[in-house]
Enzyme design. Structure first.
Site, PDB file in Angstrom:
ATOM      1  N   TYR A 157       0.838  -1.206   0.000  1.00  0.00           N
ATOM      2  CA  TYR A 157       0.000   0.000   0.000  1.00  0.00           C
ATOM      3  C   TYR A 157       0.873   1.255   0.000  1.00  0.00           C
ATOM      4  CZ  TYR A 157      -3.732   3.146   1.741  1.00  0.00           C
ATOM      5  OH  TYR A 157      -4.645   4.162   1.912  1.00  0.00           O
ATOM      6  N   LYS A 201       1.227   3.547  -3.195  1.00  0.00           N
ATOM      7  CA  LYS A 201       0.722   4.930  -3.194  1.00  0.00           C
ATOM      8  C   LYS A 201       1.838   5.920  -3.500  1.00  0.00           C
ATOM      9  CE  LYS A 201      -3.723   4.634  -1.950  1.00  0.00           C
ATOM     10  NZ  LYS A 201      -4.836   5.322  -2.646  1.00  0.00           N
ATOM     11  N   ARG A 238     -10.517  -1.295  10.215  1.00  0.00           N
ATOM     12  CA  ARG A 238      -9.850  -0.102  10.730  1.00  0.00           C
ATOM     13  C   ARG A 238     -10.354   0.200  12.133  1.00  0.00           C
ATOM     14  NH1 ARG A 238     -10.237   3.690   5.435  1.00  0.00           N
ATOM     15  NH2 ARG A 238     -11.939   2.252   4.940  1.00  0.00           N
ATOM     16  N   PHE A 290     -13.647  -0.605  16.875  1.00  0.00           N
ATOM     17  CA  PHE A 290     -13.980  -0.274  18.268  1.00  0.00           C
ATOM     18  C   PHE A 290     -15.490  -0.070  18.443  1.00  0.00           C
ATOM     19  CE2 PHE A 290      -9.623   1.683  19.751  1.00  0.00           C
ATOM     20  CZ  PHE A 290      -9.035   0.430  19.628  1.00  0.00           C
ATOM     21  N   GLY A 296      -1.349   0.576  23.153  1.00  0.00           N
ATOM     22  CA  GLY A 296      -2.339   1.622  22.879  1.00  0.00           C
ATOM     23  C   GLY A 296      -1.773   3.031  22.958  1.00  0.00           C
TER      24      GLY A 296
HETATM   25  P1  NAD Z   1     -12.694   1.730   0.901  1.00  0.00           P
HETATM   26  O1  NAD Z   1     -11.969   0.444   0.970  1.00  0.00           O
HETATM   27  O2  NAD Z   1     -13.986   1.867   1.613  1.00  0.00           O
HETATM   28  O3  NAD Z   1     -12.963   2.121  -0.620  1.00  0.00           O
HETATM   29  C1  NAD Z   1     -12.127   1.740  -1.687  1.00  0.00           C
HETATM   30  C2  NAD Z   1     -13.003   1.434  -2.887  1.00  0.00           C
HETATM   31  O4  NAD Z   1     -12.160   1.084  -3.996  1.00  0.00           O
HETATM   32  C3  NAD Z   1     -13.932   0.240  -2.656  1.00  0.00           C
HETATM   33  O5  NAD Z   1     -15.233   0.548  -3.095  1.00  0.00           O
HETATM   34  C4  NAD Z   1     -13.309  -0.879  -3.487  1.00  0.00           C
HETATM   35  O6  NAD Z   1     -14.249  -1.834  -3.897  1.00  0.00           O
HETATM   36  C5  NAD Z   1     -12.702  -0.086  -4.631  1.00  0.00           C
HETATM   37  N1  NAD Z   1     -11.611  -0.772  -5.311  1.00  0.00           N
HETATM   38  C6  NAD Z   1     -10.535  -1.397  -4.733  1.00  0.00           C
HETATM   39  N2  NAD Z   1      -9.741  -1.907  -5.682  1.00  0.00           N
HETATM   40  C7  NAD Z   1     -10.316  -1.599  -6.890  1.00  0.00           C
HETATM   41  C8  NAD Z   1      -9.970  -1.856  -8.230  1.00  0.00           C
HETATM   42  N3  NAD Z   1      -8.859  -2.541  -8.560  1.00  0.00           N
HETATM   43  N4  NAD Z   1     -10.799  -1.410  -9.218  1.00  0.00           N
HETATM   44  C9  NAD Z   1     -11.926  -0.737  -8.900  1.00  0.00           C
HETATM   45  N5  NAD Z   1     -12.305  -0.458  -7.642  1.00  0.00           N
HETATM   46  C10 NAD Z   1     -11.501  -0.886  -6.650  1.00  0.00           C
HETATM   47  O7  NAD Z   1     -11.659   2.846   1.375  1.00  0.00           O
HETATM   48  P2  NAD Z   1     -11.860   4.413   1.627  1.00  0.00           P
HETATM   49  O8  NAD Z   1     -11.592   4.671   3.055  1.00  0.00           O
HETATM   50  O9  NAD Z   1     -13.115   4.887   1.014  1.00  0.00           O
HETATM   51  O10 NAD Z   1     -10.618   4.974   0.817  1.00  0.00           O
HETATM   52  C11 NAD Z   1     -10.768   5.566  -0.469  1.00  0.00           C
HETATM   53  C12 NAD Z   1      -9.409   6.058  -0.952  1.00  0.00           C
HETATM   54  O11 NAD Z   1      -8.872   7.014  -0.036  1.00  0.00           O
HETATM   55  C13 NAD Z   1      -8.366   4.949  -1.072  1.00  0.00           C
HETATM   56  O12 NAD Z   1      -7.592   5.182  -2.239  1.00  0.00           O
HETATM   57  C14 NAD Z   1      -7.512   5.114   0.155  1.00  0.00           C
HETATM   58  O13 NAD Z   1      -6.192   4.696  -0.057  1.00  0.00           O
HETATM   59  C15 NAD Z   1      -7.585   6.625   0.381  1.00  0.00           C
HETATM   60  N6  NAD Z   1      -7.358   6.931   1.806  1.00  0.00           N
HETATM   61  C16 NAD Z   1      -8.353   6.747   2.725  1.00  0.00           C
HETATM   62  C17 NAD Z   1      -8.107   7.005   4.060  1.00  0.00           C
HETATM   63  C18 NAD Z   1      -9.169   6.859   5.114  1.00  0.00           C
HETATM   64  O14 NAD Z   1      -8.849   7.041   6.297  1.00  0.00           O
HETATM   65  N7  NAD Z   1     -10.401   6.562   4.800  1.00  0.00           N
HETATM   66  C19 NAD Z   1      -6.839   7.452   4.453  1.00  0.00           C
HETATM   67  C20 NAD Z   1      -5.845   7.590   3.494  1.00  0.00           C
HETATM   68  C21 NAD Z   1      -6.120   7.351   2.159  1.00  0.00           C
HETATM   69  N1  UDP Z   2      -5.856  -0.691  15.958  1.00  0.00           N
HETATM   70  C1  UDP Z   2      -6.231  -1.225  17.197  1.00  0.00           C
HETATM   71  N2  UDP Z   2      -7.281  -2.101  17.219  1.00  0.00           N
HETATM   72  C2  UDP Z   2      -7.971  -2.451  16.110  1.00  0.00           C
HETATM   73  C3  UDP Z   2      -7.595  -1.905  14.860  1.00  0.00           C
HETATM   74  C4  UDP Z   2      -6.517  -1.035  14.829  1.00  0.00           C
HETATM   75  O1  UDP Z   2      -5.633  -0.919  18.239  1.00  0.00           O
HETATM   76  O2  UDP Z   2      -8.920  -3.240  16.230  1.00  0.00           O
HETATM   77  C5  UDP Z   2      -4.735   0.279  15.927  1.00  0.00           C
HETATM   78  C6  UDP Z   2      -3.675  -0.014  14.876  1.00  0.00           C
HETATM   79  O3  UDP Z   2      -2.685  -0.873  15.409  1.00  0.00           O
HETATM   80  C7  UDP Z   2      -3.143   1.378  14.590  1.00  0.00           C
HETATM   81  C8  UDP Z   2      -4.354   2.280  14.782  1.00  0.00           C
HETATM   82  O4  UDP Z   2      -5.280   1.539  15.567  1.00  0.00           O
HETATM   83  O5  UDP Z   2      -2.161   1.739  15.525  1.00  0.00           O
HETATM   84  C9  UDP Z   2      -5.010   2.693  13.476  1.00  0.00           C
HETATM   85  O6  UDP Z   2      -5.233   1.525  12.723  1.00  0.00           O
HETATM   86  P1  UDP Z   2      -6.056   1.496  11.369  1.00  0.00           P
HETATM   87  O7  UDP Z   2      -6.023   0.091  10.875  1.00  0.00           O
HETATM   88  O8  UDP Z   2      -7.371   2.151  11.544  1.00  0.00           O
HETATM   89  O9  UDP Z   2      -5.255   2.448  10.366  1.00  0.00           O
HETATM   90  P2  UDP Z   2      -3.735   2.840  10.108  1.00  0.00           P
HETATM   91  O10 UDP Z   2      -3.675   4.258  10.510  1.00  0.00           O
HETATM   92  O11 UDP Z   2      -2.829   1.991  10.951  1.00  0.00           O
HETATM   93  O12 UDP Z   2      -3.547   2.593   8.665  1.00  0.00           O
END
Ligand code: NAD
Ligand code: UDP
Length: 316
Positions: A148, A152, A189, A194, A210
């Site tokens: 990942y 990215k 996540r 939680f 934690g």
């Molecule tokens: P999510 O997993 O809910 O959504 C991702 C979506 O992409 C899903 O609908 C999945 O089916 C689709 N997908 C995955 N692989 C695919 C492929 N090969 N072709 C077509 N569709 C595909 O995640 P999210 O939280 O909504 O994240 C969306 C974007 O934002 C991601 O790129 C993620 O890396 C980025 N992002 C999210 C967070 C966050 O905290 N939510 C943080 C950092 C980056």
């Molecule tokens: N985490 C946790 N319990 C869970 C899931 C995650 O303590 O059931 C912790 C994980 O180890 C990390 C933080 O919560 O330190 C955030 O994890 P998450 O998977 O949401 O996203 P990350 O920021 O690590 O990509």
């Protein structure tokens, strides 16, 4: 497609962030094409949009080429939860890299503006705190999170090379931990884990001691930031950090979720996954100054809405 608004492609549009983004785009008058392979996204996320005349859903994998008539692309396709992106790591890298190449090729062909949903994971386990965009990060290239993180990072490289080589109009947004309604129950996540555990009266699984920190942004704030970045002039490429700088430890988060949900669950410790970043907090100076954006939803308020969502979903 209507001639007035933009014709906007959202990849990963059936996911957590993507479905909220599709809704916001429809609200402001765009014609939206949602592309998703339903890896972690669900049809129920986009169910309210399915009958809308300006909304279209295409079941497609972004690792395959795509040619559609659009003038804006939000590239969100990629599983975001460590559990899901580590399940098939080769496919995760392919989605990040090949997916970015396909969407960039589409943007170039159609002269479309394209925004990449990048991540705070490009900073890895950081030595600089909080993290500004100028920090190059500390990423393990061969670990469990690398598919990942490095995927990215490579996608960012591709975006900037398309800018330099083809003068493409790009925006790169580094998203920090975002939460809210429509996270998948089994997303893995921390916030959804939680809350679901607390509402079911199950043990709340805290990894490690934690003390590791994160900074959580409510989904509505994040969608505003994505929309604002897309509307910036061509000179503005990012990368720009977006997130909520309010930082807390995972132990504090667990206790807060238990208090807000009124749950009797107890906290149990589980092993800390390898390469889990110890600290994370966005420096959002650039977003404040360039986008005029800052998050408005405090953690308590956002968690309450998210708890209400899961309570209804789980019928608890
Ligand atoms: P999510 O997993 O809910 O959504 C991702 C979506 O992409 C899903 O609908 C999945 O089916 C689709 N997908 C995955 N692989 C695919 C492929 N090969 N072709 C077509 N569709 C595909 O995640 P999210 O939280 O909504 O994240 C969306 C974007 O934002 C991601 O790129 C993620 O890396 C980025 N992002 C999210 C967070 C966050 O905290 N939510 C943080 C950092 C980056
Ligand atoms: N985490 C946790 N319990 C869970 C899931 C995650 O303590 O059931 C912790 C994980 O180890 C990390 C933080 O919560 O330190 C955030 O994890 P998450 O998977 O949401 O996203 P990350 O920021 O690590 O990509």
């Amino acid at each position: 497609m209507l001639p007035t608004g933009h014709r906007t492609l959202v990849t990963g549009g059936a996911g957590f962030l993507g479905s909220h983004l599709c809704e916001a785009l429809i609200r402001r008058g765009d014609a939206v094409l949602c592309v998703d392979n339903f890896h972690t996204g669900t049809r129920s996320n986009i169910a309210p949009l399915l009958g809308h005349p300006r909304f279209e859903m295409l079941h497609h994998d972004v690792t395959l080429p795509l040619d559609v008539e659009v003038d804006r692309i939000f590239n969100l396709a990629c599983p975001a939860s460590p559990v899901h992106y580590q399940h098939d790591p080769v496919q995760t890298t392919r989605t990040c890299v090949q997916g970015a190449m396909n969407m960039l090729a589409l943007a170039e062909r159609r002269h479309a503006r394209i925004l990449q949903a990048s991540t705070s994971e490009v900073y890895g386990d950081p030595e600089v705190h909080p993290q500004p965009e100028s920090y190059w990060g500390r990423v393990n290239p061969i670990g469990m999170r690398s598919c990942y993180n490095e995927g990215k990072r490579c996608a960012e490289t591709l975006f900037f090379d398309y800018r330099r080589q083809y003068d493409l109009d790009i925006k790169v947004v580094r998203i920090f931990n975002t939460y809210g309604p429509r996270m998948y129950v089994d997303d893995g996540r921390v916030v959804s884990n939680f809350i679901v555990q607390a509402l079911r009266g199950e043990e709340v699984t805290l990894y490690g001691d934690g003390s590791q920190t994160r900074s959580f942004c409510y989904v509505d704030d994040m969608i505003e930031a994505l929309l604002a970045t897309m509307e910036m002039p061509a000179e503005f490429t990012g990368p720009v950090n977006v997130g909520n700088p309010a930082e807390l430890s995972m132990l504090d988060l667990a206790q807060l979720v238990l208090r807000l949900s009124g749950s009797p669950s107890r906290i149990v410790h589980r092993p800390l996954p390898p390469d889990d970043p110890k600290l994370r907090q966005p420096d959002i100076g650039l977003a404040r100054q360039a986008l005029g954006w800052q998050p408005n939803v405090p953690l308590d308020a956002g968690l309450e809405k998210t708890i209400a969502y899961f309570r209804a979903l789980l019928n608890t």
